[in-house]
Design a protein around this motif. Structure first.
Motif, PDB file in Angstrom:
ATOM      1  N   GLY A  33     -10.028 -15.337  16.710  1.00  0.00           N
ATOM      2  CA  GLY A  33      -9.681 -14.693  17.972  1.00  0.00           C
ATOM      3  C   GLY A  33     -10.405 -13.385  18.157  1.00  0.00           C
ATOM      4  N   ASP A  34     -10.156 -12.769  19.287  1.00  0.00           N
ATOM      5  CA  ASP A  34     -10.784 -11.480  19.608  1.00  0.00           C
ATOM      6  C   ASP A  34     -10.078 -10.353  18.857  1.00  0.00           C
ATOM      7  OD1 ASP A  34     -12.190 -13.070  21.295  1.00  0.00           O
ATOM      8  OD2 ASP A  34     -11.357 -12.262  23.151  1.00  0.00           O
ATOM      9  N   LEU A  35     -10.840  -9.335  18.497  1.00  0.00           N
ATOM     10  CA  LEU A  35     -10.312  -8.216  17.707  1.00  0.00           C
ATOM     11  C   LEU A  35     -10.732  -6.902  18.342  1.00  0.00           C
ATOM     12  CD1 LEU A  35     -10.167  -7.853  13.890  1.00  0.00           C
ATOM     13  CD2 LEU A  35     -11.382  -6.100  15.181  1.00  0.00           C
ATOM     14  N   LEU A  36      -9.827  -5.946  18.307  1.00  0.00           N
ATOM     15  CA  LEU A  36     -10.064  -4.609  18.850  1.00  0.00           C
ATOM     16  C   LEU A  36      -9.789  -3.571  17.771  1.00  0.00           C
ATOM     17  CD1 LEU A  36     -10.472  -2.657  21.357  1.00  0.00           C
ATOM     18  CD2 LEU A  36      -7.970  -2.765  21.606  1.00  0.00           C
ATOM     19  N   LEU A  37     -10.730  -2.649  17.580  1.00  0.00           N
ATOM     20  CA  LEU A  37     -10.496  -1.513  16.684  1.00  0.00           C
ATOM     21  C   LEU A  37      -9.724  -0.444  17.440  1.00  0.00           C
ATOM     22  CD1 LEU A  37     -14.031  -1.133  14.996  1.00  0.00           C
ATOM     23  CD2 LEU A  37     -12.077  -2.490  14.214  1.00  0.00           C
ATOM     24  N   THR A  38      -8.646   0.043  16.838  1.00  0.00           N
ATOM     25  CA  THR A  38      -7.861   1.118  17.449  1.00  0.00           C
ATOM     26  C   THR A  38      -7.998   2.386  16.612  1.00  0.00           C
ATOM     27  OG1 THR A  38      -5.794   0.730  16.220  1.00  0.00           O
ATOM     28  CG2 THR A  38      -6.218  -0.669  18.146  1.00  0.00           C
ATOM     29  N   HIS A  39      -7.276   3.429  16.984  1.00  0.00           N
ATOM     30  CA  HIS A  39      -7.320   4.680  16.219  1.00  0.00           C
ATOM     31  C   HIS A  39      -6.648   4.532  14.851  1.00  0.00           C
ATOM     32  CE1 HIS A  39      -9.003   7.283  19.313  1.00  0.00           C
ATOM     33  NE2 HIS A  39      -8.204   6.699  20.184  1.00  0.00           N
ATOM     34  N   THR A  40      -5.724   3.575  14.746  1.00  0.00           N
ATOM     35  CA  THR A  40      -4.926   3.456  13.516  1.00  0.00           C
ATOM     36  C   THR A  40      -5.044   2.100  12.829  1.00  0.00           C
ATOM     37  OG1 THR A  40      -3.031   2.808  14.881  1.00  0.00           O
ATOM     38  CG2 THR A  40      -3.203   5.141  14.281  1.00  0.00           C
ATOM     39  N   GLY A  41      -5.761   1.163  13.434  1.00  0.00           N
ATOM     40  CA  GLY A  41      -5.844  -0.154  12.813  1.00  0.00           C
ATOM     41  C   GLY A  41      -6.455  -1.180  13.737  1.00  0.00           C
ATOM     42  N   LEU A  42      -5.853  -2.371  13.763  1.00  0.00           N
ATOM     43  CA  LEU A  42      -6.427  -3.519  14.440  1.00  0.00           C
ATOM     44  C   LEU A  42      -5.479  -4.057  15.505  1.00  0.00           C
ATOM     45  CD1 LEU A  42      -7.670  -5.453  11.267  1.00  0.00           C
ATOM     46  CD2 LEU A  42      -8.926  -3.746  12.612  1.00  0.00           C
ATOM     47  N   SER A  43      -6.074  -4.495  16.613  1.00  0.00           N
ATOM     48  CA  SER A  43      -5.317  -5.132  17.685  1.00  0.00           C
ATOM     49  C   SER A  43      -6.213  -6.188  18.321  1.00  0.00           C
ATOM     50  CB  SER A  43      -4.839  -4.089  18.705  1.00  0.00           C
ATOM     51  OG  SER A  43      -3.934  -4.664  19.624  1.00  0.00           O
ATOM     52  N   GLY A  44      -5.920  -6.558  19.556  1.00  0.00           N
ATOM     53  CA  GLY A  44      -6.638  -7.636  20.221  1.00  0.00           C
ATOM     54  C   GLY A  44      -5.906  -8.954  20.041  1.00  0.00           C
ATOM     55  N   PRO A  45      -6.177  -9.938  20.896  1.00  0.00           N
ATOM     56  CA  PRO A  45      -5.444 -11.207  20.854  1.00  0.00           C
ATOM     57  C   PRO A  45      -5.436 -11.893  19.494  1.00  0.00           C
ATOM     58  CG  PRO A  45      -6.733 -11.068  22.863  1.00  0.00           C
ATOM     59  CD  PRO A  45      -7.112  -9.873  22.035  1.00  0.00           C
ATOM     60  N   GLY A  46      -6.557 -11.851  18.768  1.00  0.00           N
ATOM     61  CA  GLY A  46      -6.604 -12.512  17.463  1.00  0.00           C
ATOM     62  C   GLY A  46      -5.613 -11.936  16.483  1.00  0.00           C
ATOM     63  N   ILE A  47      -5.474 -10.612  16.477  1.00  0.00           N
ATOM     64  CA  ILE A  47      -4.516  -9.940  15.596  1.00  0.00           C
ATOM     65  C   ILE A  47      -3.094 -10.120  16.116  1.00  0.00           C
ATOM     66  CG2 ILE A  47      -3.719  -7.672  14.822  1.00  0.00           C
ATOM     67  CD1 ILE A  47      -6.068  -8.671  13.227  1.00  0.00           C
ATOM     68  N   LEU A  48      -2.894  -9.975  17.414  1.00  0.00           N
ATOM     69  CA  LEU A  48      -1.554 -10.098  17.984  1.00  0.00           C
ATOM     70  C   LEU A  48      -0.969 -11.481  17.713  1.00  0.00           C
ATOM     71  CD1 LEU A  48      -2.084  -8.330  21.444  1.00  0.00           C
ATOM     72  CD2 LEU A  48      -1.165  -7.347  19.348  1.00  0.00           C
ATOM     73  N   ASP A  49      -1.773 -12.516  17.921  1.00  0.00           N
ATOM     74  CA  ASP A  49      -1.267 -13.870  17.695  1.00  0.00           C
ATOM     75  C   ASP A  49      -0.955 -14.124  16.218  1.00  0.00           C
ATOM     76  OD1 ASP A  49      -1.592 -14.309  20.392  1.00  0.00           O
ATOM     77  OD2 ASP A  49      -3.450 -15.452  20.196  1.00  0.00           O
ATOM     78  N   LEU A  50      -1.720 -13.520  15.333  1.00  0.00           N
ATOM     79  CA  LEU A  50      -1.504 -13.687  13.893  1.00  0.00           C
ATOM     80  C   LEU A  50      -0.350 -12.832  13.382  1.00  0.00           C
ATOM     81  CD1 LEU A  50      -2.722 -15.130  11.368  1.00  0.00           C
ATOM     82  CD2 LEU A  50      -4.183 -13.106  11.069  1.00  0.00           C
ATOM     83  N   SER A  51       0.061 -11.829  14.153  1.00  0.00           N
ATOM     84  CA  SER A  51       1.003 -10.825  13.650  1.00  0.00           C
ATOM     85  C   SER A  51       2.359 -11.402  13.271  1.00  0.00           C
ATOM     86  CB  SER A  51       1.181  -9.700  14.677  1.00  0.00           C
ATOM     87  OG  SER A  51       1.801 -10.174  15.869  1.00  0.00           O
ATOM     88  N   ARG A  52       2.742 -12.566  13.830  1.00  0.00           N
ATOM     89  CA  ARG A  52       4.042 -13.152  13.463  1.00  0.00           C
ATOM     90  C   ARG A  52       4.109 -13.478  11.971  1.00  0.00           C
ATOM     91  NH1 ARG A  52       1.831 -17.649  16.449  1.00  0.00           N
ATOM     92  NH2 ARG A  52       3.126 -17.164  18.239  1.00  0.00           N
ATOM     93  N   TYR A  53       2.944 -13.633  11.339  1.00  0.00           N
ATOM     94  CA  TYR A  53       2.904 -13.977   9.923  1.00  0.00           C
ATOM     95  C   TYR A  53       2.607 -12.778   9.019  1.00  0.00           C
ATOM     96  CZ  TYR A  53       2.232 -18.577  12.058  1.00  0.00           C
ATOM     97  OH  TYR A  53       2.370 -19.709  12.813  1.00  0.00           O
ATOM     98  N   ILE A  54       2.201 -11.653   9.589  1.00  0.00           N
ATOM     99  CA  ILE A  54       1.728 -10.518   8.789  1.00  0.00           C
ATOM    100  C   ILE A  54       2.904  -9.668   8.316  1.00  0.00           C
ATOM    101  CG2 ILE A  54       0.304  -8.422   8.827  1.00  0.00           C
ATOM    102  CD1 ILE A  54      -1.440  -9.774  10.942  1.00  0.00           C
ATOM    103  N   ARG A  55       2.831  -9.239   7.047  1.00  0.00           N
ATOM    104  CA  ARG A  55       3.852  -8.379   6.473  1.00  0.00           C
ATOM    105  C   ARG A  55       3.170  -7.163   5.840  1.00  0.00           C
ATOM    106  NH1 ARG A  55       5.611 -11.880   8.975  1.00  0.00           N
ATOM    107  NH2 ARG A  55       7.275 -13.388   8.488  1.00  0.00           N
ATOM    108  N   PRO A  56       3.882  -6.025   5.714  1.00  0.00           N
ATOM    109  CA  PRO A  56       3.310  -4.859   5.035  1.00  0.00           C
ATOM    110  C   PRO A  56       2.828  -5.222   3.634  1.00  0.00           C
ATOM    111  CG  PRO A  56       5.327  -4.238   6.174  1.00  0.00           C
ATOM    112  CD  PRO A  56       5.228  -5.735   6.267  1.00  0.00           C
ATOM    113  N   GLY A  57       1.656  -4.721   3.259  1.00  0.00           N
ATOM    114  CA  GLY A  57       1.086  -5.012   1.955  1.00  0.00           C
ATOM    115  C   GLY A  57       0.140  -6.194   1.952  1.00  0.00           C
ATOM    116  N   ASP A  58       0.143  -7.001   3.015  1.00  0.00           N
ATOM    117  CA  ASP A  58      -0.796  -8.116   3.106  1.00  0.00           C
ATOM    118  C   ASP A  58      -2.225  -7.588   3.256  1.00  0.00           C
ATOM    119  OD1 ASP A  58       1.274  -9.897   2.968  1.00  0.00           O
ATOM    120  OD2 ASP A  58       1.236 -10.470   5.084  1.00  0.00           O
ATOM    121  N   GLN A  59      -3.173  -8.463   3.025  1.00  0.00           N
ATOM    122  CA  GLN A  59      -4.577  -8.103   3.226  1.00  0.00           C
ATOM    123  C   GLN A  59      -5.196  -9.030   4.269  1.00  0.00           C
ATOM    124  OE1 GLN A  59      -7.785  -8.745   0.163  1.00  0.00           O
ATOM    125  NE2 GLN A  59      -7.839  -6.507   0.180  1.00  0.00           N
TER     126      GLN A  59
END
Length: 407
Positions: free
Chosen positions: A231-257
């Motif tokens: 998916g698409d990715l956006l660099l932010t001031h503090t990390g990552l966003s964009g549709p590719g990251i947002l859609d994946l975020s349901r699975y992401i937990r702190p400490g993941d890589q």
């Protein structure tokens, strides 16, 4: 209040649409909304432009809800994206599909969507009571006892349509989980979804705003890859966003890589070969100049050279093996360690909610409590960006209304 009375808790799109669809034939329908006006979160959808649904075949929707697409299948087939578009067009609001498939009102105003819903509720005789938060619900002698700040009411049918816990300023603050729990329903773990990701020791703060299309993003936990997404990715001031990251975020937990391949349409081996060949073919040029041959933003490429501690005046022929390896890895699978996800005040939707095991997917009726319905985001459902969450809200609302009305 006796007889055929339905109380719907929550005046968002799911609640209002269920109300106007269920009303009529002598049935009394009342919507209780905690805020001073309905649809406050709807007004924010699509930055106020309301990405209502997505174009294409409804069967393509099933894969856009994580593991829960199968649960939504009856609701989506009963009331499709075509049905949703037709509803608003029949009520005077034109719809338009944009390149990429997102569907918006032609006016690009969320307020126009809300206006249609409220107008149709009024036409159908739905009673809408705002500034009336519900604190407690119970079952007594076959009826529901609903206690709000202002009243204690009875109804033979109850619909919980309170939304999730994201954007709590709009009234979507998780009340429905408490109410469903009072009626013995299980609430799965809730957390922000469609959320940006904060990165530990993030190196790209000064590149905020740079975006990439169709990148491969791998999610690792404990050294093991558990998800792969494109998916698409956006660099932010503090990390990552964009549709590719947002859609994946349901699975992401702190400490993941997260490991990101920054060249689209290639696997890691292909990227490594491409970067190696590019450096070799430009041995007499500066490394940062050679990288300009790749489809990378110039500022980003320069930053990768800096992070690899490669002197700005070094050419490709004099690049050490270690530095070359670091640079190639940065392009092929740059590693980001997740610090946290954006909170409920920033996340678009909520992961988790009323357990789907306790809801009949063919009716949205509780398997535990007859004549209790849960619809929309209060359920353990979260969709990808692109209109999938609003479509789920309308489709579950329509299915519940069909059962309630007996039509």
């Amino acid at each position: 209040m006796t007889g055929d009375t339905t109380i719907i808790i929550g005046g968002g799109p799911a609640g209002l649409f269920c109300a106007l669809q269920a009303a009529g034939d002598g049935r009394r329908v009342i919507v209780l909304e905690k805020k001073r006006s309905c649809g406050r979160k709807l007004l924010l959808a699509g930055s106020g432009q309301c990405n209502l649904t997505h174009d294409g075949e409804i069967t393509d929707f099933f894969s856009h809800y994580g593991e829960h697409g199968a649960f939504l299948r009856p609701a989506l087939l009963n009331f499709t994206n075509r049905n949703l578009i037709a509803f608003f067009e029949e009520h005077g609001l034109g719809m338009r599909a944009e390149p990429g498939g997102k569907v918006f009102p032609a006016s690009r105003r969320s307020s126009d969507i809300l206006a249609v819903l409220q107008r149709e509720c009024e036409r159908q005789g739905v009673g809408i009571r705002c500034s009336e938060p519900v604190h407690h619900v119970a079952r007594e002698d076959g009826d529901f006892i609903v206690q709000s700040d202002a009243n204690t009411m009875r109804a033979d049918t109850l619909v919980i349509a309170t939304g999730g816990a994201s954007y709590p300023i709009t009234g979507s603050s998780g009340d429905g989980y408490t109410l469903a729990g009072q009626l013995r329903h299980t609430i799965t773990e809730i957390a922000p979804a469609l959320a940006a990701v904060y990165i530990r020791e993030y190196p790209f703060t000064d590149l905020a705003g740079i975006s990439f299309s169709d990148l491969s993003i791998a999610l690792f936990r404990g050294g093991k890859k558990i998800r792969q997404h494109t998916g698409d990715l956006l660099l932010t001031h503090t990390g990552l966003s964009g549709p590719g990251i947002l859609d994946l975020s349901r699975y992401i937990r702190p400490g993941d890589q997260l490991k990101v391949a920054f060249l689209p349409g290639m696997n890691q081996d292909a990227i490594r070969s491409t970067v190696t060949a590019t450096i070799a073919a430009n041995g007499n040029r500066l490394v940062k100049t050679a990288l300009a041959e790749l489809p990378l933003p110039e500022r980003f490429a320069k930053k990768l050279v800096e992070l690899a501690e490669i002197p700005p005046d070094l050419n490709g022929a004099n690049l050490s093996k270690k530095a070359r390896s670091t640079l190639i890895t940065s392009v092929a699978e740059y590693p980001f360690t997740v610090e946290n996800l954006a909170g409920f005040d920033e996340a678009m939707v909520t992961r988790g909610g009323v357990s789907l095991a306790e809801i009949n997917p063919k009716t949205m009726e509780s398997r535990l409590v007859p004549h209790l319905y849960c619809i929309g985001e209060v359920l353990d459902i979260d969709g990808d960006t692109g209109g999938y969450n609003l479509q789920a809200a309308f489709s579950t609302a329509a299915l519940a209304a069909r059962r309630i009305s007996g039509r």
